[in-house]
Design an enzyme around this catalytic site. Structure first.
Site, PDB file in Angstrom:
ATOM      1  N   HIS A   1      27.107  27.212  32.916  1.00 11.10           N
ATOM      2  CA  HIS A   1      27.602  28.593  32.978  1.00 11.10           C
ATOM      3  C   HIS A   1      26.422  29.526  32.754  1.00 11.10           C
ATOM      4  CE1 HIS A   1      28.495  32.054  30.266  1.00 11.10           C
ATOM      5  NE2 HIS A   1      29.278  32.385  31.274  1.00 11.10           N
TER       6      HIS A   1
ATOM      7  N   ARG B   1      24.811  40.857  32.539  1.00  9.25           N
ATOM      8  CA  ARG B   1      25.663  42.018  32.727  1.00  9.25           C
ATOM      9  C   ARG B   1      25.051  43.228  32.027  1.00  9.25           C
ATOM     10  NH1 ARG B   1      27.474  38.492  29.040  1.00  9.25           N
ATOM     11  NH2 ARG B   1      27.880  39.278  26.927  1.00  9.25           N
TER      12      ARG B   1
END
Length: 313
Positions: A109, A113
Site C-alpha cells: 500500500h 496526499r
C-alpha cells in the site's frame, strides 16, 4: 501554517503523473491492462480510478487519483485541528493498494496526499501525509531490509531523524489493537507535515511517492515465480482478513473518503477480492506461518541503525 498560495496545478500534474508511472510499471509486470473510470463528486471535484483485476501476477491492484473539494472539513480531518472545523477544503492524492496472486509476493500500500483548509489562493492551513507499507504472508529478511533501506533513502531530504520518526509512526499506525498484532512489516507513515515550508514538504512527498516503485518492484520480481500451493493460498486468504479489518475499522483514508462523500467504489478498492476468516486459528509452531508472527510482524530495527541520532536526543 501558510506561506502563500498553493501551486495547485503543479500538485495535480505531479500526482496524475505518479499514477501514470505506477500503472505502467504494474502493467509491465503483469501483462494486463488497468480499467479506468473517471468520476465526479457531487460536493465538488472528482478523480480517476484505475483497477486491474484477475491478472497472472496481481489478483487485484488499484491506483486512484482524487482531487476533491468541499464546504466543510470532515471530522476525520478536523479532529486534531478543531480550530479549522467548518473551513472549506481541497484534497488531492494518489492511493495504491496491490494484492498479488502469489502468496510469496507481499501485499503493498502507498499513498501521498495534500490537504488544504480554506482556499488554495488563501489557505488557512495545509499539510501533507502519506507513506508506504508492506504486508507479507511469508517473510523474507532480505525483502524487509531492502524495503526499509529504500524507505530510509526516501527520507533523506528531511535529515537523519526522519526515517526513524516515520518508520516508528508506521509501526504504531498499522497496528490492529483488537488482534494485538501489526498488519505487516511497516515502512513509512507521515501526516500533518507542514514544516519547514511548502517546497520542502512537497519535495519530500515526491520522494516518497517516487520511491514506492523502487521499494516494491524488486520484491515482486524476486518472488512472483515462487512455487506455491493450497496451503500457502489458504494462509494468504486468512491473513487478508487482517487487512480488511484494519482498513474498515481504523484507516484514516477510508474514514475520510466515506465521511467526505467520496466515491465508494474507489474508496473500497483497497479490499482484496477473496478473503477468509477462521474461528480461533493459530499456526503450528515451527512452521513458516508461525515465523511470520514471531519473526516479522513484531516491530524491529531492520537496518541496525539504533541508537537514535544525536539530533533526536
Amino acid at each position: 501554517m501558510s506561506d502563500g498560495p498553493i501551486p495547485l496545478q503543479q500538485l495535480h500534474d505531479w500526482l496524475t503523473g505518479l499514477q501514470e508511472r505506477i500503472c505502467a510499471a504494474l502493467e509491465g509486470l503483469d501483462g494486463s491492462d488497468f480499467r479506468e473510470d473517471t468520476w465526479e463528486r457531487p460536493g465538488g471535484g472528482g478523480g480517476r480510478s484505475r483497477v486491474l483485476r484477475d491478472g497472472p501476477v496481481f489478483e487485484s491492484a488499484g491506483v486512484n487519483f482524487s482531487h476533491v473539494r468541499g464546504d466543510e472539513l470532515p471530522p476525520s480531518a478536523s479532529a486534531n485541528r478543531p480550530q479549522l472545523a467548518g473551513q472549506p477544503f481541497t484534497a488531492l492524492g494518489v492511493s495504491v493498494v496491490i494484492h498479488p496472486r502469489n502468496p510469496y509476493v507481499p501485499t503493498s500500500h502507498a499513498n501521498v496526499r495534500c490537504f488544504i483548509a480554506g482556499t488554495p489562493d488563501e489557505p488557512a492551513a495545509w499539510w501533507f501525509g502519506g507513506g508506504f507499507d508492506l504486508t507479507p504472508y511469508y517473510g523474507f529478511t532480505d525483502d524487509c531490509r531492502e524495503w526499509h533501506a529504500t524507505a530510509r533513502h526516501a527520507c533523506r531530504r528531511l535529515g537523519d531523524s526522519a526515517y526513524r520518526r516515520y518508520k516508528g509512526w508506521c509501526d504504531d499506525y498499522f497496528y490492529i489493537p483488537h488482534r494485538g498484532e501489526a498488519r505487516g512489516v511497516g515502512g513509512l507513515f507521515f501526516d500533518d507535515l507542514n514544516e519547514p515550508d511548502f517546497a520542502t514538504c512537497f519535495g519530500f512527498a515526491r520522494d516518497v511517492g517516487d520511491g514506492f516503485l523502487d521499494a516494491y518492484r524488486p520484491i515482486v520480481e524476486r518472488r512472483m515465480d515462487h512455487a506455491w500451493g493450497e496451503r500457502e493460498r489458504d494462509f494468504q486468504l486468512y491473513r487478508r482478513g487482517r487487512y480488511v479489518e484494519f482498513n474498515l475499522v481504523y484507516d484514516r483514508g477510508t474514514l475520510f473518503g466515506l465521511q467526505s462523500g467520496g466515491r465508494t467504489e474507489s474508496i473500497l478498492m483497497s479490499l482484496p477480492p477473496l478473503v477468509q476468516w477462521r474461528y480461533d486459528w493459530h499456526p503450528a509452531q515451527g512452521t513458516p506461518e508461525a515465523s511470520l508472527y514471531e519473526d516479522f510482524l513484531p516491530a524491529q530495527d531492520w537496518l541496525g541503525i539504533e541508537p537514535k541520532a544525536a539530533d533526536e536526543e
